[in-house]
Design an enzyme around this catalytic site. Structure first.
Site, PDB file in Angstrom:
ATOM      1  N   GLU A  68       0.819  -1.202   0.000  1.00  0.00           N
ATOM      2  CA  GLU A  68       0.000   0.000   0.000  1.00  0.00           C
ATOM      3  C   GLU A  68       0.860   1.263   0.000  1.00  0.00           C
ATOM      4  O   GLU A  68       0.567   2.232  -0.714  1.00  0.00           O
ATOM      5  CB  GLU A  68      -0.911   0.027   1.244  1.00  0.00           C
ATOM      6  CG  GLU A  68      -1.889  -1.141   1.310  1.00  0.00           C
ATOM      7  CD  GLU A  68      -1.362  -2.276   2.152  1.00  0.00           C
ATOM      8  OE1 GLU A  68      -2.143  -2.827   2.949  1.00  0.00           O
ATOM      9  OE2 GLU A  68      -0.160  -2.618   2.026  1.00  0.00           O
ATOM     10  N   SER A 184      17.776 -42.724 -11.759  1.00  0.00           N
ATOM     11  CA  SER A 184      16.641 -41.805 -11.755  1.00  0.00           C
ATOM     12  C   SER A 184      16.849 -40.575 -12.633  1.00  0.00           C
ATOM     13  O   SER A 184      15.918 -39.787 -12.801  1.00  0.00           O
ATOM     14  CB  SER A 184      16.343 -41.345 -10.317  1.00  0.00           C
ATOM     15  OG  SER A 184      17.455 -40.647  -9.781  1.00  0.00           O
ATOM     16  N   TRP A 186      17.478 -39.013 -16.336  1.00  0.00           N
ATOM     17  CA  TRP A 186      16.382 -38.170 -15.883  1.00  0.00           C
ATOM     18  C   TRP A 186      15.084 -38.835 -16.285  1.00  0.00           C
ATOM     19  O   TRP A 186      14.931 -39.211 -17.451  1.00  0.00           O
ATOM     20  CB  TRP A 186      16.456 -36.773 -16.498  1.00  0.00           C
ATOM     21  CG  TRP A 186      17.695 -36.032 -16.130  1.00  0.00           C
ATOM     22  CD1 TRP A 186      18.788 -35.851 -16.881  1.00  0.00           C
ATOM     23  CD2 TRP A 186      17.941 -35.361 -14.878  1.00  0.00           C
ATOM     24  NE1 TRP A 186      19.730 -35.102 -16.211  1.00  0.00           N
ATOM     25  CE2 TRP A 186      19.224 -34.784 -14.966  1.00  0.00           C
ATOM     26  CE3 TRP A 186      17.205 -35.194 -13.727  1.00  0.00           C
ATOM     27  CZ2 TRP A 186      19.789 -34.057 -13.921  1.00  0.00           C
ATOM     28  CZ3 TRP A 186      17.764 -34.470 -12.694  1.00  0.00           C
ATOM     29  CH2 TRP A 186      19.035 -33.913 -12.802  1.00  0.00           C
ATOM     30  N   ARG A 200      11.492 -24.369  -6.686  1.00  0.00           N
ATOM     31  CA  ARG A 200      12.542 -24.013  -5.722  1.00  0.00           C
ATOM     32  C   ARG A 200      12.609 -22.501  -5.547  1.00  0.00           C
ATOM     33  O   ARG A 200      12.743 -21.993  -4.430  1.00  0.00           O
ATOM     34  CB  ARG A 200      13.896 -24.539  -6.191  1.00  0.00           C
ATOM     35  CG  ARG A 200      14.037 -26.042  -6.123  1.00  0.00           C
ATOM     36  CD  ARG A 200      15.422 -26.484  -6.575  1.00  0.00           C
ATOM     37  NE  ARG A 200      15.544 -27.934  -6.594  1.00  0.00           N
ATOM     38  CZ  ARG A 200      16.619 -28.604  -7.001  1.00  0.00           C
ATOM     39  NH1 ARG A 200      17.684 -27.914  -7.427  1.00  0.00           N
ATOM     40  NH2 ARG A 200      16.647 -29.913  -6.990  1.00  0.00           N
TER      41      ARG A 200
END
Length: 393
Positions: A68, A184, A186, A200
């Site tokens: 404000e 894992s 990708w 993130r």
């Protein structure tokens, strides 16, 4: 209870439609500060004089001018007799900066449209009451649902005394995080990975478990060009963090926090303390569970006390399962790749399953977003009624 006057989704004539339009502008301004204002809320403000936007602002960071005040500076004398749109009730208390409700009164605005009441007990309707007592017309509830969603982390911090927790994972279509050999990288494509970095950027803190550190050696920083690195936290009950871990040696200036238990080895604790050289890095001593692990509920309370309002969990199946079992996950962001991994030894999202469907948590208010060949599924987590554990102990 304060009387509620809403502008509604469709608006009430021209005025209602304009209210909705300008509040949406204020919400977009507020969202620019995602991940940058904790423990404060995100707030945006638009000042309109005879249909023309004459001032706008948003809260950039804790300690900076409130939305404000920034908008009033922009508007100058044109704020007199204007309508002010603000995504959160103007404050009346002195904190790091002076209160906003008196500033609006001093500027002689005619009307204030507020999306939601501030749940902070130091405000909680007092700002609206002060404006009305001075003869300012106040309309409440315009785009309230959107405003509450935007500041869900702040609301959680104020009302529950813990951060809002989002569980993020990259999965195959059959729910696997890694193959039987542990591979894992990708599972998902580049568009999904970029969106993960956006998450993130927008969270106060990103949390992982020591198992993920030992298997993947992540840095947990944000790799967007204009992104911001969140505080990184590793849950490490037995202080197994290796001296050579990337999270210790990465070039980010974001602090590293390490959560362990009161039973942890003090010599190892001291050694790690010497290695955590980034400003603001800290070791958090938590209560231990019967199994000798970090009490996650205690950890979240300590994070809230440190001003953390939002936590992004990027972790393996053990910590994910523990958080869900204790009903500590509020939202999910699941990236689904068009792959089928299969196999009993392949790693799934949860380390253990449930016996009955009535015990399972479920996702509501789901939103699906295509990201290249992948799909992002987001939503809020609902749990069984009290006394019905969603996962086995």
């Amino acid at each position: 209870m304060l009387p509620l006057a809403t502008c509604g989704r469709g608006g009430r004539g021209v005025r209602g439609s304009d209210d909705h339009h300008h509040m949406r502008q204020a919400l977009r301004l507020a969202a620019r500060a995602a991940g940058r204002v904790h423990p404060n809320p995100m707030v945006g403000c638009v000042i309109v004089q005879q249909g023309e936007v004459v001032g706008q602002g948003w809260h950039h960071r804790a300690g900076a001018a409130h939305a404000e005040v920034e908008a009033l500076r922009h508007a100058g004398d044109r704020a007199r007799g204007a309508t002010v749109y603000v995504t959160l009730e103007p404050c009346v208390h002195y904190g790091r900066t002076p209160p906003c409700a008196p500033a609006l009164l001093a500027a002689a605005v005619a009307r204030v449209v507020v999306a939601m009441i501030d749940p902070n007990p130091m405000v909680a309707g007092q700002g609206v009451a002060a404006l009305r007592a001075a003869g300012v017309e106040v309309t409440l509830g315009c785009c309230q649902q959107e405003a509450e969603q935007l500041n869900a982390a702040f609301v959680s911090w104020v009302t529950r005394g813990r951060p809002l927790v989002t569980l993020k994972a990259a999965l195959s279509l059959d729910g696997k995080m890694a193959t039987e050999s542990g591979e894992s990288r990708w599972i998902t494509g580049s568009a999904a990975r970029q969106w993960a970095h956006r998450l993130r950027d927008r969270h106060d803190l990103v949390m992982t478990g020591i198992g993920t550190v030992l298997s993947d050696d992540p840095r947990l920083n944000c790799r967007l060009s204009a992104g911001r690195d969140p505080i990184r936290l590793v849950v490490d009950s037995q202080l197994r963090l290796p001296d050579h871990a990337a999270i210790l040696s990465s070039s980010t200036t974001a602090p590293l926090w390490l959560a362990s238990t009161e039973q942890a080895d003090r010599d190892r604790w001291s050694l790690l303390q010497q290695q955590m050289t980034v400003n603001g890095s800290r070791l958090i001593s938590c209560r231990a569970t019967a199994a000798g692990r970090v009490d996650l509920a205690d950890l979240l309370v300590q994070l809230a006390a440190a001003g953390i309002t939002s936590v992004l969990c990027e972790t393996g199946s053990c910590l994910s399962g523990a958080l869900l079992a204790q009903q500590l996950v509020d939202r999910v962001a699941l990236f689904l790749a068009p792959r089928l991994v299969g196999g009993h030894a392949a790693i799934g999202l949860l380390a253990s399953g449930v016996a009955r469907l009535v015990q399972t948590p479920w996702i509501q208010d789901m939103e699906m977003r295509p990201l290249g060949d992948d799909v992002l599924v987001m939503g809020s987590v609902c749990y069984p009624a009290e006394g019905e554990p969603c996962l086995p102990a």
